[in-house]
Scaffold this motif. Structure first.
Motif, PDB file in Angstrom:
ATOM      1  N   PHE B 246       0.832  -1.198   0.000  1.00  0.00           N
ATOM      2  CA  PHE B 246       0.000   0.000   0.000  1.00  0.00           C
ATOM      3  C   PHE B 246       0.869   1.252   0.000  1.00  0.00           C
ATOM      4  CE2 PHE B 246      -2.811   3.138   2.161  1.00  0.00           C
ATOM      5  CZ  PHE B 246      -3.747   3.213   1.150  1.00  0.00           C
ATOM      6  N   GLU B 247       1.938   1.221   0.815  1.00  0.00           N
ATOM      7  CA  GLU B 247       2.872   2.355   0.824  1.00  0.00           C
ATOM      8  C   GLU B 247       3.372   2.630  -0.583  1.00  0.00           C
ATOM      9  OE1 GLU B 247       3.950   4.483   3.188  1.00  0.00           O
ATOM     10  OE2 GLU B 247       2.331   3.616   4.398  1.00  0.00           O
ATOM     11  N   GLU B 248       3.663   1.549  -1.285  1.00  0.00           N
ATOM     12  CA  GLU B 248       4.182   1.680  -2.644  1.00  0.00           C
ATOM     13  C   GLU B 248       3.134   2.314  -3.560  1.00  0.00           C
ATOM     14  OE1 GLU B 248       5.637  -1.534  -5.741  1.00  0.00           O
ATOM     15  OE2 GLU B 248       6.404  -1.914  -3.710  1.00  0.00           O
ATOM     16  N   LEU B 249       1.871   1.862  -3.354  1.00  0.00           N
ATOM     17  CA  LEU B 249       0.795   2.403  -4.188  1.00  0.00           C
ATOM     18  C   LEU B 249       0.602   3.896  -3.966  1.00  0.00           C
ATOM     19  CD1 LEU B 249      -2.000  -0.324  -3.813  1.00  0.00           C
ATOM     20  CD2 LEU B 249      -0.558   0.103  -5.801  1.00  0.00           C
ATOM     21  N   LEU B 250       0.887   4.340  -2.729  1.00  0.00           N
ATOM     22  CA  LEU B 250       0.622   5.746  -2.397  1.00  0.00           C
ATOM     23  C   LEU B 250       1.601   6.702  -3.050  1.00  0.00           C
ATOM     24  CD1 LEU B 250      -0.340   5.806   1.393  1.00  0.00           C
ATOM     25  CD2 LEU B 250      -1.820   6.058  -0.593  1.00  0.00           C
ATOM     26  N   LYS B 251       2.754   6.196  -3.483  1.00  0.00           N
ATOM     27  CA  LYS B 251       3.771   7.097  -4.039  1.00  0.00           C
ATOM     28  C   LYS B 251       3.215   7.873  -5.219  1.00  0.00           C
ATOM     29  CE  LYS B 251       7.830   4.573  -2.653  1.00  0.00           C
ATOM     30  NZ  LYS B 251       8.513   3.331  -3.024  1.00  0.00           N
ATOM     31  N   PRO B 252       3.556   9.164  -5.334  1.00  0.00           N
ATOM     32  CA  PRO B 252       3.007   9.979  -6.413  1.00  0.00           C
ATOM     33  C   PRO B 252       3.303   9.361  -7.774  1.00  0.00           C
ATOM     34  CG  PRO B 252       4.204  11.345  -4.883  1.00  0.00           C
ATOM     35  CD  PRO B 252       4.443   9.930  -4.469  1.00  0.00           C
ATOM     36  N   GLY B 253       2.307   9.379  -8.634  1.00  0.00           N
ATOM     37  CA  GLY B 253       2.482   8.852  -9.978  1.00  0.00           C
ATOM     38  C   GLY B 253       1.180   8.274 -10.477  1.00  0.00           C
ATOM     39  N   HIS B 254       1.258   7.683 -11.655  1.00  0.00           N
ATOM     40  CA  HIS B 254       0.068   7.066 -12.226  1.00  0.00           C
ATOM     41  C   HIS B 254       0.219   5.558 -12.213  1.00  0.00           C
ATOM     42  CE1 HIS B 254      -1.598  10.842 -13.443  1.00  0.00           C
ATOM     43  NE2 HIS B 254      -0.457  11.176 -14.018  1.00  0.00           N
ATOM     44  N   LEU B 255      -0.886   4.861 -11.989  1.00  0.00           N
ATOM     45  CA  LEU B 255      -0.873   3.405 -12.001  1.00  0.00           C
ATOM     46  C   LEU B 255      -2.044   2.936 -12.847  1.00  0.00           C
ATOM     47  CD1 LEU B 255      -0.352   2.642  -8.226  1.00  0.00           C
ATOM     48  CD2 LEU B 255       1.295   2.236 -10.046  1.00  0.00           C
ATOM     49  N   GLY B 256      -1.936   1.684 -13.317  1.00  0.00           N
ATOM     50  CA  GLY B 256      -3.084   1.098 -13.989  1.00  0.00           C
ATOM     51  C   GLY B 256      -4.070   0.598 -12.952  1.00  0.00           C
ATOM     52  N   GLN B 257      -4.932  -0.319 -13.372  1.00  0.00           N
ATOM     53  CA  GLN B 257      -5.894  -0.865 -12.431  1.00  0.00           C
ATOM     54  C   GLN B 257      -5.300  -2.083 -11.755  1.00  0.00           C
ATOM     55  OE1 GLN B 257      -9.296  -1.616 -14.917  1.00  0.00           O
ATOM     56  NE2 GLN B 257      -9.752   0.574 -15.093  1.00  0.00           N
ATOM     57  N   SER B 258      -5.646  -2.294 -10.495  1.00  0.00           N
ATOM     58  CA  SER B 258      -5.201  -3.513  -9.820  1.00  0.00           C
ATOM     59  C   SER B 258      -6.195  -3.862  -8.713  1.00  0.00           C
ATOM     60  CB  SER B 258      -3.789  -3.345  -9.245  1.00  0.00           C
ATOM     61  OG  SER B 258      -3.735  -2.204  -8.424  1.00  0.00           O
ATOM     62  N   THR B 259      -6.082  -5.102  -8.230  1.00  0.00           N
ATOM     63  CA  THR B 259      -7.070  -5.616  -7.280  1.00  0.00           C
ATOM     64  C   THR B 259      -6.374  -6.393  -6.176  1.00  0.00           C
ATOM     65  OG1 THR B 259      -8.349  -6.038  -9.271  1.00  0.00           O
ATOM     66  CG2 THR B 259      -9.282  -6.794  -7.186  1.00  0.00           C
ATOM     67  N   TYR B 260      -6.873  -6.298  -4.966  1.00  0.00           N
ATOM     68  CA  TYR B 260      -6.264  -6.991  -3.832  1.00  0.00           C
ATOM     69  C   TYR B 260      -7.343  -7.550  -2.939  1.00  0.00           C
ATOM     70  CZ  TYR B 260      -2.591  -3.991  -5.518  1.00  0.00           C
ATOM     71  OH  TYR B 260      -1.716  -3.359  -6.335  1.00  0.00           O
ATOM     72  N   THR B 261      -6.985  -8.560  -2.189  1.00  0.00           N
ATOM     73  CA  THR B 261      -7.875  -8.955  -1.108  1.00  0.00           C
ATOM     74  C   THR B 261      -7.436  -8.220   0.141  1.00  0.00           C
ATOM     75  OG1 THR B 261      -6.479 -10.801  -0.527  1.00  0.00           O
ATOM     76  CG2 THR B 261      -8.276 -11.243  -2.053  1.00  0.00           C
ATOM     77  N   GLY B 262      -8.373  -8.061   1.037  1.00  0.00           N
ATOM     78  CA  GLY B 262      -8.074  -7.270   2.230  1.00  0.00           C
ATOM     79  C   GLY B 262      -8.139  -5.793   1.865  1.00  0.00           C
ATOM     80  N   THR B 263      -8.257  -4.911   2.862  1.00  0.00           N
ATOM     81  CA  THR B 263      -8.284  -3.477   2.582  1.00  0.00           C
ATOM     82  C   THR B 263      -7.230  -2.779   3.426  1.00  0.00           C
ATOM     83  OG1 THR B 263      -9.776  -2.908   4.377  1.00  0.00           O
ATOM     84  CG2 THR B 263     -10.789  -3.598   2.290  1.00  0.00           C
TER      85      THR B 263
END
Lengths: 649, 305, 94, 198
Positions: B246-263
């Motif tokens: 999640f920390e990685e996802l928060l980094k500024p930038g653009h990402l495609g779509q992705s899916t995870y279990t858990g929140t």
């Protein structure tokens, strides 16, 4: 070298390098030119140190036109970038800087300066005064505005421009998300020029309340003067709010306080709230003088007195009060809930009522008139339909539930441009053409003026009407690009074409000025438009004391009565006239404020302290100064009046 | 004169487009909230159209009739102070119009702020958080999390809980309803629902800096059954969302779509508690209670979260 | 010496001290929030009025009307800002 | 300069009357300025983050001393203006000097108070609450500081030039400023300190 590294622009592009070169060349050219023609002394004695409201007005005018150019170039670049999908003319960062500076420059440094220009020039003349109440402060106001504007504009080439929108919402504008000094420039430049505006407000209220010609009661003032009085009242009470908000923003950025941060109890919504507590009245600060100008021009060129004078005044007072009660409509979507939004929706829509009264009064002034289509009149007539469109869409935006869909979209952009351009810009151009002969003693070319009107009026519609559509189709504002699949392309292309038309229209105005300076006849009467208020009762250009004898007034249109009914305006004989002395201190103080602001932007505390001491020294100097002004002798007045084509009786 | 015709043509063009073949997103709603706002917009457009027509007609008539070239040389326009009667008329009519629109506004605003009515099921709660320049959607009930896309069941109210890991963002799905801000120090609630299965576009509408233009997401509305299947499939196939991920996802930038279990709600809870600090300013609304009781109330409300 | 201490101003000063003492009661006495705020609002605005009228001579010149209009307008704007802000950011927020 | 002797000296010339009205309008702007500070203060007062609350750092004694000092100074400057209208320059200067001394005392206690707050962990950067507290008090304090210099300049001018329409006008306007600071303090005293401590 480390010391100088901070002044570098973070992401320089060709536009920035080109601007650097252009600025440097212009500076050199001005310097060489002034030296070659030995004009330094003239510049200093006649302009930089002047306290004459007319000259200060003209300096505001020149600055406003320069800023119009700067803001206009920004606008063209934005429209060009978004003209086609996936365009790569500008990068995201450049685009963000450009729309931010476009907003700030147009509102604070162009529109404000333009209304200051016309107010400064016309109000004292309209009330038959020799100058404003505090001529020295008036000069200080101008120089604070001017150096504030300069400070803001150098951000483009030194250190980087602000890039978080003209509303500069925190935390985006905080140090965490805006690391460059751009937002520091925003905070300090607005603070300095805002101080100048506040001083103007105090100055003009006092002038209008206390310095009217004998017999001119409040209800006999020309409508433009009334609008100036109300406008300055709003300035006096709205600008302190901005002062505080900017102060807090500056402290957040420079001293790591927690006013608008998202941790340690800061509240980002507070900035938005305070910004709009000032920001909404600011809209009326811009529009009310415009209403005043239209009232003058429509009445002059319909050859009729203004219809419903009293209700015009009452509606302006109502607008001034309501303008302070609606600010939340700028952020209906912040989550404050249905109750708050309902309240502010109703107050917002209520403003339509006094505005509607004014529109109908103008229409009924035209009725039974004898309408002459001069350039100023064309702009005033163009204003009514376009502004009506802007106004009714404003009512639509005022409905909270619907606003949830318009907010932050091109629909909003279309709305406020269709209010501000016909409302403010048309009025400024109309006022410029109208008062130009009084300012400079010759007229602007009417043919070119009409061409520019048609270009601008049609292009405004072409530029901004498509935005209603793309907004309702989901195009958010401030997007530097969009994909082709969105279908926004066609609307943005039409907008771009309109923007080119606007640019041509403004270029025609500039050409008109050049053309008229060269070819226009200087042999014009003092009252070329057959107008109705006092400023046309003196010579063109106006002598420094305005009126050789203070006029005495008996109706709302004393000058008209003088022309048509033989009313005597100037009774009595020449007497020595007391005038204030010129002073270089306001200019110097503005310059010191510029250094002060620059030092704060970059956190150079030694310079900041030195500049603060400089400011204090200027104030102390003023406190101890003994300056009782000077007298213009009767002989001198007689000579001037004779030179200007014979004394008025 | 030309300008008036140009204007009228443009207005008619707009009117045609608004009602015409290719519906604009906002006026092509796919859920009850969007329908309410679209109705309000159309009501206001027609009301305002009447105003515009009246003003324009009056304007064209007056400017044509009273132009100098239409008058005799020696015509002297009369001096008229005004007319109390007429001025009352054009004060009263706008007041009535504003009153009418006020009623429409208040009713519709309460309506779009509330949970949409007429559905049997409880609202589905989805936490939508923005970060530079992405959207994270957490389904606490289903225990899954998606990035930059959103699956929702049709015919069921959706309660979005909005907040931000960065600047103020605005969550907006034009075809489902109006937007609302997502901010870092509090959680906002937005009630939406979709009636029609289909794919809709959503975006952040509030400027957030460099990557703002591309901060969009896709919404797919589908019947509850399909939605349940999708949830099942995700739970079976997707990787779990770890704190590091999640920390990685928060980094500024653009990402495609992705899916995870858990929140991420478990390890990075939404800032719901924070606003209570501000809320204790309530002591100014309900001044009856003493300081001590106030403190207890605050503690009490904290326990609820 | 006596002429240097006009009764009006001395009384005004005594009155403002008394008002301060009354305001202090909210600190020393145990009372409800509602009552305390009422006391503070009343004492503060009366004190402000005493300063403006007795000490600052707001009504002594021909510009009395302009001065009072400015003050009322200023207080109106300040109150709108304070209560509007609280309504928007705190009370009306849910 | 025409001097109208039917009016007090400070209203004597047209420019003087303009100055006084202009200053009242400036005070109107100041009301809006402090109104904004209060609006922000009430918004942020409970947002203390991890820092102390007002009730934890405020103390009644220094605040009461500050209040008495400022109230008294407002009284003495009123007497100063009264003396000026009687034409007693010496008495006026004395009252003005007492006013400035009281103001200096106020400032001293306020600075002491700030130091105490900082020692108790309430610095400018601690929380939203401390930021707005220091800003509100600091803005008022900065006004007082500015007033001290301004008042001193006026005393010097009255000593050097005597009571002229100009110096009387300046002194009167300064008194308006000083009274106004007292008004602001009354609101700070009531709605920052007393409300915070009860």
């Amino acid at each position: 070298m480390d010391f100088f590294a901070r002044f570098a622009v973070p992401n320089p592009g060709p536009t920035i390098y080109a601007s650097m070169v252009a600025i440097a060349l212009t500076m050199v050219a001005i310097f060489v030119g002034l030296t070659y023609y030995k004009k330094w002394g003239y510049l200093w004695r006649e302009w930089l140190t002047t306290v004459d409201h007319k000259r200060i007005g003209i300096m505001y005018l020149i600055s406003a036109l320069l800023m119009l150019f700067r803001g206009g170039v920004d606008a063209i670049m934005m429209r060009a970038q978004t003209a086609v999908p996936e365009n790569t003319l500008l990068g995201a960062q450049e685009y963000n800087e450009i729309f931010t500076t476009h907003g700030v420059v147009m509102i604070i440094f162009m529109a404000m300066a333009f209304i200051m220009a016309l107010m400064n020039f016309a109000v004292p003349l309209q009330i038959g005064a020799r100058d404003v109440a505090f001529p020295r402060l008036n000069a200080l106001s101008f120089w604070l505005y001017f150096f504030g504007a300069m400070l803001f504009n150098i951000s483009f080439v030194i250190g980087g421009s602000p890039d978080s929108g003209w509303s500069s919402y925190f935390p985006l504008a905080g140090t965490e998300y805006s690391e460059s000094v751009g937002t520091n420039y925003y905070m300090l430049a607005l603070q300095i020029s805002g101080l100048g505006t506040l001083i103007t407000g105090i100055n003009f209220i006092t002038t209008i309340l206390k310095m009217r010609a004998p017999g001119m009661t409040l209800m006999k003032m020309p409508m433009f003067t009334w609008s100036a009085l109300i406008t300055n009242l709003i300035i006096v009470f709205a600008f302190p709010v901005l002062t505080v908000a900017l102060l807090m923003g500056t402290m957040d950025r420079l001293f790591a306080t927690n006013f608008f941060t998202t941790s340690n109890g800061g509240m980002d919504m507070l900035w938005a709230n305070l910004f709009w507590v000032w920001g909404h009245p600011e809209v009326y600060i811009l529009i009310l003088p415009a209403f005043g100008i239209y009232s003058e021009i429509i009445s002059t060129f319909s050859r009729r007195n203004l219809y419903g004078y009293k209700s015009m005044v009452i509606s302006m007072v109502a607008i001034s009060v309501l303008s302070f009660l609606v600010w939340v409509h700028h952020f209906f979507t912040m989550g404050q809930g249905a109750l708050v939004n309902s309240i502010f929706s109703i107050t917002t829509m209520a403003i339509a009522v006094p505005t509607g009264i004014k529109i109908f009064n103008w229409l009924f002034t035209l009725r039974k008139g004898k309408i002459v289509f001069t350039t100023p009149m064309l702009y005033s007539l163009g204003f009514i339909p376009i502004f009506t469109i802007g106004g009714v869409t404003g009512v639509m935006l005022g409905m909270a539930s619907a606003d949830y869909q318009y907010h932050n979209t091109m629909f909003l952009v279309a709305h406020f441009h269709l209010v501000i351009i016909p409302g403010v810009v048309f009025a400024m151009i109309a006022g410029l053409f109208y008062w130009w002969p009084k300012m400079f003693g010759f007229m602007l070319n009417e043919r070119l003026g009409k061409w520019s009107f048609w270009f601008i009026a049609i292009s405004v519609c072409v530029t901004f009407f498509p935005m209603f559509i793309s907004g309702l189709d989901g195009q958010a504002r401030r997007m530097y690009t969009y994909s082709e699949s969105t279908g926004f392309g066609i609307w943005n292309l039409i907008s771009f074409i309109g923007a080119i038309g606007l640019a041509i229209g403004f270029a025609l105005i500039v050409y008109n000025i050049y053309y008229s300076i060269r070819y226009s006849t200087r042999e014009i009467p003092a009252d070329p438009w057959d107008a109705r208020s006092l400023e046309w009762a003196t010579h063109s250009p106006v002598p420094e004391y305005n009126f050789a004898i203070v006029p005495e007034v008996d109706s709302t249109e004393a000058f008209w009565d003088y022309k048509k009914k033989g009313y005597k305006l100037f009774k009595g004989k020449y007497e020595p006239i007391h005038m204030p002395n010129n002073s270089g201190v306001p200019f110097l103080m503005g310059l010191v404020f510029f250094v002060w602001g620059f030092a704060f932007v970059f956190g150079m505390w030694i310079f900041a302290v030195i500049a603060s001491i400089g400011i204090a020294a200027c104030l102390a100097h003023r406190s101890f100064e003994k300056d009782h002004g000077r007298y213009i002798s009767v002989e001198e007045i007689e000579k001037t009046e004779k030179d200007l084509g014979g004394a008025k009786e | 004169m030309k300008i008036k015709w140009a204007l009228l043509t443009l207005i008619f063009t707009i009117a045609t487009v608004l009602t015409g073949c290719e519906p604009l997103l906002v006026l092509d709603p796919k859920g009850p909230q969007g329908r309410t706002t679209a109705d309000v917009i159309m009501i206001s457009i027609w009301t305002m159209a009447i105003v515009v027509v009246v003003v324009f007609a009056l304007y064209i008539f007056i400017v044509r009739k009273y132009r100098a070239s239409n008058q005799s040389e020696d015509y002297e326009p009369p001096h008229i102070e005004g007319s109390l009667k007429l001025e009352i008329v054009w004060t009263a009519i706008p007041v009535l119009i504003v009153a009418f629109l006020s009623v429409v506004t208040v009713v519709s605003t309460y309506k779009v702020e509330a949970t949409p009515e007429g559905y049997n099921e409880e609202p589905l709660v989805i936490y939508a958080s923005s970060s530079n320049w992405k959207w994270h959607f957490s389904y606490p009930e289903q225990n899954i999390e998606t990035v930059n896309y959103l699956f929702i069941p049709t015919d069921r109210p959706i309660e979005f809980k909005l907040y931000s890991y960065g600047p103020i963002s605005s969550f907006w799905i034009p075809q489902l309803g109006g937007q609302k801000y997502a901010m870092a120090d509090m959680v906002n609630t937005l009630n939406l629902a979709a009636d029609v299965p289909g794919e809709y576009s959503g975006r952040n509408a509030n400027f957030t800096g460099e990557g703002f233009a591309q901060q969009t997401f896709n919404v797919k509305a589908m019947p509850q059954k399909e939605f349940d299947e999708w949830v099942k499939e995700i739970n079976a196939t997707a990787e779990p969302l770890t704190e590091d991920k999640f920390e990685e996802l928060l980094k500024p930038g653009h990402l495609g779509q992705s899916t995870y279990t858990g929140t991420h709600l478990t390890f990075s809870p939404p800032p719901e508690g924070h606003h209570e600090k501000g809320d204790s300013g309530n002591e100014e609304v309900q001044p009856g209670s003493s300081k001590k009781e106030q403190d207890e109330e605050v503690d009490h409300s904290k326990m609820n979260h | 010496m006596k002429e240097l201490f006009p009764p009006k101003q001395v009384l005004g000063f005594v009155f403002s001290i008394v008002l301060t003492v009354i305001a202090l009661s909210v600190y020393f006495l145990d009372m409800s929030f509602e009552l305390a705020m009422t006391i503070l609002l009343i004492t503060a605005f009366i004190q402000a009025a005493v300063q403006l009228v007795v000490f600052m001579h707001a009504g002594e010149s021909k510009d009395k009307k302009s001065i009072y209009t400015t003050l009322y307008y200023g207080f109106f704007i300040a109150l709108v800002t304070v209560f509007g802000t609280l309504l928007t950011l705190i009370w009306g927020y849910y | 300069m025409k001097v109208d002797h039917s009016l007090p000296l400070e209203y004597g010339t047209e420019q003087n009357r303009l100055n006084i009205l202009g200053f009242w309008i400036f005070l109107g702007a100041e009301i809006a300025l402090f109104g904004t500070l209060f609006a922000s203060y009430f918004t942020l007062v409970d947002r203390t983050g991890s820092g102390p609350t007002g009730a934890e750092i405020f103390e009644i004694t220094p605040v009461l001393i500050e209040t008495i000092l400022l109230l008294t100074s407002s009284f003495t400057i009123g007497l100063g203006i009264h003396a000026m209208r009687l034409g007693k320059a010496k008495a006026m200067i004395t009252f003005f000097a007492i006013t400035l001394l009281l103001g200096l005392g106020f400032l001293g206690v306020e600075i002491y108070d700030f130091i105490v707050y900082i020692h108790e962990g309430a610095t400018l950067q601690t929380s939203g609450f401390t930021a707005i507290l220091f800003l509100t008090l600091g803005t008022h304090g900065a006004h007082v500081t500015f007033g001290l210099f301004w008042g001193a300049f006026i005393i010097l001018q009255v000593i050097k030039r005597g009571l002229t329409p100009e110096t009387a006008n300046k002194a009167f306007i300064f008194s308006l400023y000083w009274h106004f600071l007292d008004v602001v303090w009354i609101f700070i005293f009531s709605f920052v300190f007393l409300k915070g401590m009860m």
